[in-house]
Design a protein around this motif. Structure first.
Motif, PDB file in Angstrom:
ATOM      1  N   ILE A  17       0.832  -1.210   0.000  1.00  0.00           N
ATOM      2  CA  ILE A  17       0.000   0.000   0.000  1.00  0.00           C
ATOM      3  C   ILE A  17       0.867   1.261   0.000  1.00  0.00           C
ATOM      4  CG2 ILE A  17      -1.716   1.329   1.281  1.00  0.00           C
ATOM      5  CD1 ILE A  17      -2.958  -1.216   2.228  1.00  0.00           C
ATOM      6  N   THR A  18       1.959   1.255   0.750  1.00  0.00           N
ATOM      7  CA  THR A  18       2.837   2.430   0.800  1.00  0.00           C
ATOM      8  C   THR A  18       3.388   2.742  -0.585  1.00  0.00           C
ATOM      9  OG1 THR A  18       3.459   1.865   3.063  1.00  0.00           O
ATOM     10  CG2 THR A  18       4.844   3.459   1.943  1.00  0.00           C
ATOM     11  N   LYS A  19       3.725   1.707  -1.323  1.00  0.00           N
ATOM     12  CA  LYS A  19       4.211   1.897  -2.696  1.00  0.00           C
ATOM     13  C   LYS A  19       3.091   2.446  -3.580  1.00  0.00           C
ATOM     14  CE  LYS A  19       5.462   0.462  -7.046  1.00  0.00           C
ATOM     15  NZ  LYS A  19       4.640   0.186  -8.253  1.00  0.00           N
ATOM     16  N   LYS A  20       1.887   1.895  -3.435  1.00  0.00           N
ATOM     17  CA  LYS A  20       0.748   2.350  -4.229  1.00  0.00           C
ATOM     18  C   LYS A  20       0.406   3.808  -3.945  1.00  0.00           C
ATOM     19  CE  LYS A  20      -0.468  -1.135  -6.808  1.00  0.00           C
ATOM     20  NZ  LYS A  20      -0.535  -1.001  -8.298  1.00  0.00           N
ATOM     21  N   LYS A  21       0.641   4.241  -2.725  1.00  0.00           N
ATOM     22  CA  LYS A  21       0.395   5.636  -2.346  1.00  0.00           C
ATOM     23  C   LYS A  21       1.562   6.546  -2.725  1.00  0.00           C
ATOM     24  CE  LYS A  21      -3.000   5.157   1.350  1.00  0.00           C
ATOM     25  NZ  LYS A  21      -3.947   6.184   0.865  1.00  0.00           N
ATOM     26  N   LYS A  22       2.557   5.971  -3.369  1.00  0.00           N
ATOM     27  CA  LYS A  22       3.725   6.699  -3.877  1.00  0.00           C
ATOM     28  C   LYS A  22       4.563   7.349  -2.773  1.00  0.00           C
ATOM     29  CE  LYS A  22       1.582   7.438  -8.384  1.00  0.00           C
ATOM     30  NZ  LYS A  22       1.152   8.404  -9.416  1.00  0.00           N
ATOM     31  N   LEU A  23       4.524   6.716  -1.583  1.00  0.00           N
ATOM     32  CA  LEU A  23       5.384   7.190  -0.496  1.00  0.00           C
ATOM     33  C   LEU A  23       6.763   6.545  -0.575  1.00  0.00           C
ATOM     34  CD1 LEU A  23       2.817   7.252   2.426  1.00  0.00           C
ATOM     35  CD2 LEU A  23       4.042   9.222   1.503  1.00  0.00           C
ATOM     36  N   MET A  24       6.864   5.480  -1.357  1.00  0.00           N
ATOM     37  CA  MET A  24       8.172   4.902  -1.660  1.00  0.00           C
ATOM     38  C   MET A  24       8.107   4.280  -3.050  1.00  0.00           C
ATOM     39  SD  MET A  24       8.418   1.571   0.809  1.00  0.00           S
ATOM     40  CE  MET A  24       7.402   0.108   0.531  1.00  0.00           C
ATOM     41  N   LYS A  25       9.266   3.999  -3.619  1.00  0.00           N
ATOM     42  CA  LYS A  25       9.331   3.624  -5.026  1.00  0.00           C
ATOM     43  C   LYS A  25       8.988   2.161  -5.287  1.00  0.00           C
ATOM     44  CE  LYS A  25      12.216   4.345  -9.106  1.00  0.00           C
ATOM     45  NZ  LYS A  25      13.537   4.811  -9.611  1.00  0.00           N
ATOM     46  N   ASN A  26       9.399   1.267  -4.388  1.00  0.00           N
ATOM     47  CA  ASN A  26       9.203  -0.160  -4.606  1.00  0.00           C
ATOM     48  C   ASN A  26       8.571  -0.817  -3.377  1.00  0.00           C
ATOM     49  OD1 ASN A  26      10.744  -0.547  -7.261  1.00  0.00           O
ATOM     50  ND2 ASN A  26      12.248   0.476  -5.979  1.00  0.00           N
ATOM     51  N   LYS A  27       7.942  -1.972  -3.603  1.00  0.00           N
ATOM     52  CA  LYS A  27       7.326  -2.733  -2.519  1.00  0.00           C
ATOM     53  C   LYS A  27       8.207  -3.900  -2.074  1.00  0.00           C
ATOM     54  CE  LYS A  27       4.650  -5.794  -5.585  1.00  0.00           C
ATOM     55  NZ  LYS A  27       5.326  -5.414  -6.836  1.00  0.00           N
ATOM     56  N   THR A  28       9.468  -3.881  -2.485  1.00  0.00           N
ATOM     57  CA  THR A  28      10.381  -5.007  -2.296  1.00  0.00           C
ATOM     58  C   THR A  28      10.506  -5.466  -0.850  1.00  0.00           C
ATOM     59  OG1 THR A  28      11.672  -4.058  -4.105  1.00  0.00           O
ATOM     60  CG2 THR A  28      12.701  -5.853  -2.854  1.00  0.00           C
ATOM     61  N   LEU A  29      10.464  -6.784  -0.662  1.00  0.00           N
ATOM     62  CA  LEU A  29      10.756  -7.421   0.612  1.00  0.00           C
ATOM     63  C   LEU A  29      11.900  -8.409   0.372  1.00  0.00           C
ATOM     64  CD1 LEU A  29       7.162  -7.838   0.502  1.00  0.00           C
ATOM     65  CD2 LEU A  29       7.867  -7.501   2.853  1.00  0.00           C
ATOM     66  N   ARG A  30      12.536  -8.830   1.443  1.00  0.00           N
ATOM     67  CA  ARG A  30      13.574  -9.855   1.324  1.00  0.00           C
ATOM     68  C   ARG A  30      13.001 -11.222   1.697  1.00  0.00           C
ATOM     69  NH1 ARG A  30      19.157  -7.244   3.758  1.00  0.00           N
ATOM     70  NH2 ARG A  30      19.435  -5.679   2.116  1.00  0.00           N
ATOM     71  N   LEU A  31      13.411 -12.227   0.954  1.00  0.00           N
ATOM     72  CA  LEU A  31      13.010 -13.585   1.280  1.00  0.00           C
ATOM     73  C   LEU A  31      13.421 -13.935   2.707  1.00  0.00           C
ATOM     74  CD1 LEU A  31      13.968 -15.378  -2.043  1.00  0.00           C
ATOM     75  CD2 LEU A  31      11.647 -14.999  -1.169  1.00  0.00           C
ATOM     76  N   PRO A  32      12.589 -14.672   3.430  1.00  0.00           N
ATOM     77  CA  PRO A  32      11.449 -15.452   2.929  1.00  0.00           C
ATOM     78  C   PRO A  32      10.127 -14.689   2.813  1.00  0.00           C
ATOM     79  CG  PRO A  32      11.763 -15.919   5.242  1.00  0.00           C
ATOM     80  CD  PRO A  32      12.885 -14.991   4.852  1.00  0.00           C
ATOM     81  N   MET A  33      10.130 -13.381   3.066  1.00  0.00           N
ATOM     82  CA  MET A  33       8.904 -12.592   2.890  1.00  0.00           C
ATOM     83  C   MET A  33       8.657 -12.343   1.405  1.00  0.00           C
ATOM     84  SD  MET A  33       7.788 -12.193   5.910  1.00  0.00           S
ATOM     85  CE  MET A  33       6.472 -11.027   5.590  1.00  0.00           C
ATOM     86  N   VAL A  34       7.392 -12.408   1.004  1.00  0.00           N
ATOM     87  CA  VAL A  34       7.012 -12.137  -0.386  1.00  0.00           C
ATOM     88  C   VAL A  34       5.838 -11.174  -0.399  1.00  0.00           C
ATOM     89  CG1 VAL A  34       7.854 -14.338  -1.291  1.00  0.00           C
ATOM     90  CG2 VAL A  34       5.498 -14.178  -0.452  1.00  0.00           C
ATOM     91  N   SER A  35       5.567 -10.604  -1.554  1.00  0.00           N
ATOM     92  CA  SER A  35       4.477  -9.635  -1.673  1.00  0.00           C
ATOM     93  C   SER A  35       3.118 -10.313  -1.534  1.00  0.00           C
ATOM     94  CB  SER A  35       4.568  -8.902  -3.006  1.00  0.00           C
ATOM     95  OG  SER A  35       3.696  -7.789  -3.024  1.00  0.00           O
ATOM     96  N   ILE A  36       2.102  -9.501  -1.304  1.00  0.00           N
ATOM     97  CA  ILE A  36       0.762 -10.018  -1.033  1.00  0.00           C
ATOM     98  C   ILE A  36       0.131 -10.673  -2.266  1.00  0.00           C
ATOM     99  CG2 ILE A  36       0.290  -8.461   0.872  1.00  0.00           C
ATOM    100  CD1 ILE A  36      -1.255  -6.667  -1.097  1.00  0.00           C
ATOM    101  N   SER A  37      -0.862 -11.498  -2.009  1.00  0.00           N
ATOM    102  CA  SER A  37      -1.562 -12.227  -3.067  1.00  0.00           C
ATOM    103  C   SER A  37      -2.525 -11.316  -3.832  1.00  0.00           C
ATOM    104  CB  SER A  37      -2.360 -13.381  -2.455  1.00  0.00           C
ATOM    105  OG  SER A  37      -3.383 -12.869  -1.618  1.00  0.00           O
ATOM    106  N   LYS A  38      -2.950 -11.789  -4.977  1.00  0.00           N
ATOM    107  CA  LYS A  38      -3.921 -11.056  -5.796  1.00  0.00           C
ATOM    108  C   LYS A  38      -5.224 -10.860  -5.020  1.00  0.00           C
ATOM    109  CE  LYS A  38      -6.209 -11.131 -10.317  1.00  0.00           C
ATOM    110  NZ  LYS A  38      -6.386 -11.885 -11.590  1.00  0.00           N
ATOM    111  N   LYS A  39      -5.619 -11.872  -4.249  1.00  0.00           N
ATOM    112  CA  LYS A  39      -6.851 -11.815  -3.453  1.00  0.00           C
ATOM    113  C   LYS A  39      -6.812 -10.656  -2.458  1.00  0.00           C
ATOM    114  CE  LYS A  39      -9.629 -14.581  -0.247  1.00  0.00           C
ATOM    115  NZ  LYS A  39      -9.712 -15.877   0.497  1.00  0.00           N
TER     116      LYS A  39
END
Length: 288
Positions: A255-277
């Motif tokens: 959400i922070t990336k979508k609100k343009k408060l930061m450039k990327n939504k990148t996380l480090r493994l083992p964390m991954v981005s949220i699901s389509k749902k």
């Protein structure tokens, strides 16, 4: 100093997983502008578990530099190794940070004696004020009120971020600790009720994207203007809940990336981005 809305700041990264200083600067300025009371740098929401010690120290020190005294900085110093926590804490001596936030040791599952000795040893090896952090759902151990009360007698242990979800603990801890011992919520959804029961503030995930509203809610609450605080908080209840639809900090980074408060939504493994749902839930509820 540590009352009201405090942000558990995310750590922005570029697409390769390196720290993105440009985005870090942008989100720090966002919090200064919107009157957030303090920043927790490289706490657990800041992905302390996947940053190496050099990166951890550098992000905290860079946050201090960017903030330039305009907002207090609390450094995450938690680890499941007491020695590592002490080593990390010593790196912040004379840096200008206002306090450290120390999560209970994860995986090890120490008993109450082990928890007491862990936090006591960290505190005894520094002059920096220490805030305990209890979140049993993520660490596998629970810092009980009787142990918190015992630890509160150590001079530079100044408070606790309590995220067990058990609001009855506030009264138990408050009754047997010194008047200025801080009781800070670690759960956005119940944080306003936490204040009503005698708490001092919240270390918030929601504040990453709703800093102004969180500042207003808890400023009002601390003045006991609960009707006005409730009115604003009710607009955020769905957001509070859904930010934990998947494991933190994956949703808040997206959400922070979508609100343009930061450039990327990148996380480090083992964390991954949220699901389509989950993305659909956020879009349908107008969280972005």
């Amino acid at each position: 100093m540590f009352k009201g809305s405090i942000v558990a700041l995310i750590t922005p990264m570029d697409i390769k997983g390196n720290i993105c200083l440009k985005s870090l600067k942008k989100i720090i300025y966002y919090h200064i502008k919107n009157k957030t009371k303090a920043i927790v740098s490289v706490g657990t929401t800041g992905e302390s578990s996947t940053l190496n010690q050099e990166e951890h120290i550098n992000v905290v020190l860079k946050t201090l530099e960017i903030a330039d005294g305009k907002i207090p900085i609390i450094a995450g110093n938690g680890s499941n190794s007491t020695i590592e926590s002490i080593t990390l804490t010593k790196k912040f001596e004379k840096s200008g940070i206002s306090a450290c936030l120390s999560v209970t040791p994860y995986y090890n599952k120490p008993n109450q004696k082990g928890l007491y000795l862990h936090f006591k040893k960290i505190a005894k090896n520094t002059n920096i004020p220490q805030i305990l952090y209890n979140i049993p759902s993520r660490t596998g151990c629970d810092l009980l009120p009787k142990t918190v009360i015992k630890l509160s007698k150590i001079k530079n242990i100044i408070g606790i971020k309590e995220a067990s979800g058990d609001l009855s603990r506030i009264k138990k801890i408050k009754k047997k600790t010194k008047k200025n011992f801080l009781l800070i919520s670690g759960d956005d959804e119940t944080a306003l009720n936490f204040i009503k029961l005698g708490g001092n503030g919240v270390i918030s995930v929601t504040a990453n994207i709703a800093a102004k509203k969180m500042y207003k809610i808890f400023s009002l609450a601390l003045k006991k203007k609960f009707k006005k605080a409730n009115k604003i908080n009710n607009k955020l209840i769905k957001l509070h809940k859904n930010l934990f639809q998947e494991t933190n900090p994956s949703p808040i980074k997206w959400i922070t990336k979508k609100k343009k408060l930061m450039k990327n939504k990148t996380l480090r493994l083992p964390m991954v981005s949220i699901s389509k749902k989950t993305k659909i839930i956020f879009i349908k509820n107008n969280f972005i």
